[in-house]
Design an enzyme around this catalytic site. Structure first.
Site, PDB file in Angstrom:
ATOM      1  N   ASP A 143       0.817  -1.218   0.000  1.00  0.00           N
ATOM      2  CA  ASP A 143       0.000   0.000   0.000  1.00  0.00           C
ATOM      3  C   ASP A 143       0.849   1.265   0.000  1.00  0.00           C
ATOM      4  O   ASP A 143       0.526   2.239  -0.660  1.00  0.00           O
ATOM      5  CB  ASP A 143      -0.933   0.014   1.212  1.00  0.00           C
ATOM      6  CG  ASP A 143      -1.984  -1.077   1.129  1.00  0.00           C
ATOM      7  OD1 ASP A 143      -2.411  -1.387   0.000  1.00  0.00           O
ATOM      8  OD2 ASP A 143      -2.369  -1.627   2.164  1.00  0.00           O
TER       9      ASP A 143
ATOM     10  N   ASP B  63       9.703  21.843   1.084  1.00  0.00           N
ATOM     11  CA  ASP B  63       9.224  22.088  -0.289  1.00  0.00           C
ATOM     12  C   ASP B  63       8.811  23.555  -0.388  1.00  0.00           C
ATOM     13  O   ASP B  63       8.158  24.080   0.513  1.00  0.00           O
ATOM     14  CB  ASP B  63       8.019  21.200  -0.604  1.00  0.00           C
ATOM     15  CG  ASP B  63       8.404  19.748  -0.834  1.00  0.00           C
ATOM     16  OD1 ASP B  63       9.612  19.463  -0.878  1.00  0.00           O
ATOM     17  OD2 ASP B  63       7.500  18.898  -0.945  1.00  0.00           O
TER      18      ASP B  63
ATOM     19  N   ASP C 104      15.227  22.042  -1.902  1.00  0.00           N
ATOM     20  CA  ASP C 104      14.309  21.275  -2.749  1.00  0.00           C
ATOM     21  C   ASP C 104      14.747  21.298  -4.219  1.00  0.00           C
ATOM     22  O   ASP C 104      14.950  22.359  -4.802  1.00  0.00           O
ATOM     23  CB  ASP C 104      12.911  21.898  -2.581  1.00  0.00           C
ATOM     24  CG  ASP C 104      11.846  21.291  -3.473  1.00  0.00           C
ATOM     25  OD1 ASP C 104      12.049  20.174  -3.973  1.00  0.00           O
ATOM     26  OD2 ASP C 104      10.798  21.945  -3.646  1.00  0.00           O
TER      27      ASP C 104
ATOM     28  N   HIS D 110       6.466  23.759  -6.577  1.00  0.00           N
ATOM     29  CA  HIS D 110       7.914  23.708  -6.359  1.00  0.00           C
ATOM     30  C   HIS D 110       8.638  24.780  -7.179  1.00  0.00           C
ATOM     31  O   HIS D 110       8.203  25.145  -8.268  1.00  0.00           O
ATOM     32  CB  HIS D 110       8.461  22.327  -6.739  1.00  0.00           C
ATOM     33  CG  HIS D 110       7.907  21.221  -5.899  1.00  0.00           C
ATOM     34  ND1 HIS D 110       8.487  20.823  -4.719  1.00  0.00           N
ATOM     35  CD2 HIS D 110       6.812  20.438  -6.065  1.00  0.00           C
ATOM     36  CE1 HIS D 110       7.771  19.837  -4.195  1.00  0.00           C
ATOM     37  NE2 HIS D 110       6.747  19.587  -4.997  1.00  0.00           N
TER      38      HIS D 110
END
Length: 555
Positions: free
Chosen positions: A50, A163, A195, A369
């Site tokens: 999962d 981020d 990032d 981003h």
């Protein structure tokens, strides 16, 4: 803080060389803080898994040193592993208001909320965690309440961006705090971890407001119902859709558990403004005028059993797609999800819906981003002594490193590391100092222990590729003699020639004939002999390696 001979160690436990699983440990002497605890969705070869979380063996081995987990924002690739990690590592969790609200929901579901200490932080404030002083700096991203971390240590300041993008016209909340980054840049920054997700994109990432004209045009001109899907955590996007709905005289309905949960949380924290009478309940959608509704549905990545996936195949309780309904996918297609997303969109097209899923005719999605020019601007402001790219696949880390390396006036030294690399800072400089034990832990939420062992995944892959062969032998309990001819059962395995099964049966008989009474009495030994001989026969006949599981029945 005075300089010291102590060393500062940074160990990325995930997120460098892959999308997701963002997690980093910072160690100073006998004190560790952890930045983020993210998960990632499994690749297709991880059958039945999962989600995937980082291996936290390093933290468990040093659990007495771990002081806290500090969160940058509330996306799953930064908080999704918390319910699994906090079972073994009960430490305080620091985060902003909305981030902790999302965390509370997950910990409550995992039964860990009462045993976990959550500490809310405010951008601009300093928090002491062991020997570290952490300032939370407001940044803009595709969700709300996002922060970068400025971590003061005896060796200097370390900045972790989390981020981010530099949105000059944010929809709501605090603007990107350029001044704080500039202030730290002027005072001197030891290391910047930044990032790298959008390093391949030139220019600037557009503001979140850039989606409004095109989406409003589509909603205004839509002949019937509008079904729009975005990430459930994109609170700014959801706010703009609500505002658009009011302007084009439509109501909104929220569909999907994550969408409903996040809207409720954001609304309770007054991060979403929803006018009275604006919301239509899911159960009232079918009877509502299709020309006066916008449905916000979760499942933009075509996750199995998500609302949008079920809507696409007409398997949703409250929503169906009819001819001339407008379907808008206002979300980035995460690499690896392309096939399932386009299959879902195909179902929408078959139902003759009007489907919009890219920016070719106008902007319906913008990234959260930073693109190249924003990354360069941050580097110029911070002027780090050492620059370390994080958050991205290896090519993105490498490109970010090359870009920073060309900025000689702003960046001292660029260091390229991957998950597991130990990066050590001391008074002599910075260097790689070995490897920590890192990796992936597969989670199957339906199993008793949650964790799926590597061997289980390997067996699933083996079964999916070559199938299974079951030789079944019936033996009399008292005499030890075979009662019937062995039966050969195959599943997911194509024997090919007609004589294959008879040949396999002969191999089993031959193995039994050549075995002593002692071997026949030991079922473990005889099963292994049958498995070995059958494996050799099947490999020679078919060049395949199915899973062979001999079964002995006592009669």
């Amino acid at each position: 803080m005075s300089k010291t001979s102590q060393s500062l160690i940074a160990i990325p436990l995930g997120g460098l060389g892959e999308f997701g699983m963002n997690m980093m440990a910072l160690r100073l002497g006998d004190d560790i803080i952890v930045i983020d605890a993210g998960m990632m969705f499994p690749e297709s070869e991880l059958l039945g898994v999962d989600l995937v979380i980082p291996d936290t063996t390093y933290l468990k081995q040093n659990r007495s040193m771990v002081r806290a987990i500090v969160l940058t924002h509330g996306h799953e690739d930064h908080i999704g592993a918390l319910p699994y990690i906090l079972k073994d590592l009960n430490v305080p969790v620091y985060g902003t208001r909305f981030t902790l609200a999302l965390v509370k929901k997950r910990l409550d579901e995992a039964g860990l909320l009462d045993s976990t200490t959550l500490r809310e932080v405010i951008p601009g404030r300093l928090v002491e965690v062991g020997p570290f002083e952490v300032e939370f700096i407001a940044v803009t991203h595709s969700t709300v309440d996002c922060v970068a971390l400025a971590i003061r240590t005896p060796l200097g300041v370390v900045i972790h961006t989390g981020d981010f993008k530099i949105d000059q016209t944010p929809v709501g909340g605090a603007p990107f705090d350029l001044h704080a980054f500039a202030r730290y840049g002027n005072d001197g920054v030891l290391a910047l971890f930044s990032d790298s997700t959008n390093v391949e994109r030139p220019g600037f990432t557009p503001s979140e407001r850039a989606i409004v004209p095109r989406i409003e045009e589509l909603c205004r001109s839509a002949p019937r119902r509008v079904i729009l899907s975005c990430f459930a955590s994109s609170i700014h996007r959801i706010q703009q859709i609500i505002d658009i709905a009011a302007r084009v005289n439509r109501k909104v309905a929220f569909v999907g558990r994550s969408m409903v949960d996040n809207v409720e949380i954001a609304h309770s924290l007054e991060l979403l403004r929803i006018p009275d009478g604006m919301v239509v309940r899911p159960q009232d959608i079918r009877g509502f005028d299709p020309k006066r509704i916008i449905i916000l549905a979760s499942g933009s990545q075509a996750e199995p059993m998500s609302s949008l996936s079920r809507i696409a195949v007409d398997n949703h309780r409250f929503v169906s797609v009819d001819e001339n309904d407008s379907v808008i996918l206002s979300a980035r297609i995460i690499p690896g999800n392309e096939k399932s997303i386009f299959r879902m969109l195909d179902h929408m097209f078959r139902r003759r819906a009007l489907v919009y899923y890219d920016n070719s005719a106008g902007t319906i999605h913008v990234s959260g981003h930073a693109s190249q020019e924003e990354q360069k601007l941050l580097l110029q402001l911070v002027k780090p002594k050492y620059f370390i790219p994080v958050h991205g696949e290896y090519r993105q880390l490498k490109l970010h490193a090359e870009m920073a390396g060309a900025m000689h006036g702003s960046v001292g030294k660029v260091i390229l590391i991957e998950s597991g690399d130990i990066l050590e800072f001391d008074e002599l400089g910075a260097r790689k100092a070995g490897r920590a034990n890192v990796g992936r832990v597969c989670i199957d939420s339906g199993s008793r222990t949650d964790v799926v062992e590597d061997l289980v995944v390997k067996d699933r892959r083996h079964l999916s590729e070559d199938g299974i062969v079951l030789p079944i032998i019936a033996i009399h309990k008292l005499t030890g003699k075979m009662e019937t001819t062995p039966e050969i059962v195959t599943r997911g395995f194509s024997p090919g020639e007609d004589g294959f099964v008879d040949g396999a049966r002969q191999i089993v008989l031959q193995t039994l004939d050549q075995s002593s009474d002692e071997e026949k009495a030991d079922y473990g030994v005889i099963k292994e002999k049958i498995r070995t001989d059958l494996k050799r026969y099947i490999s020679k006949q078919t060049q395949k390696r199915p899973l062979i599981m001999p079964v002995i029945l006592e009669i």
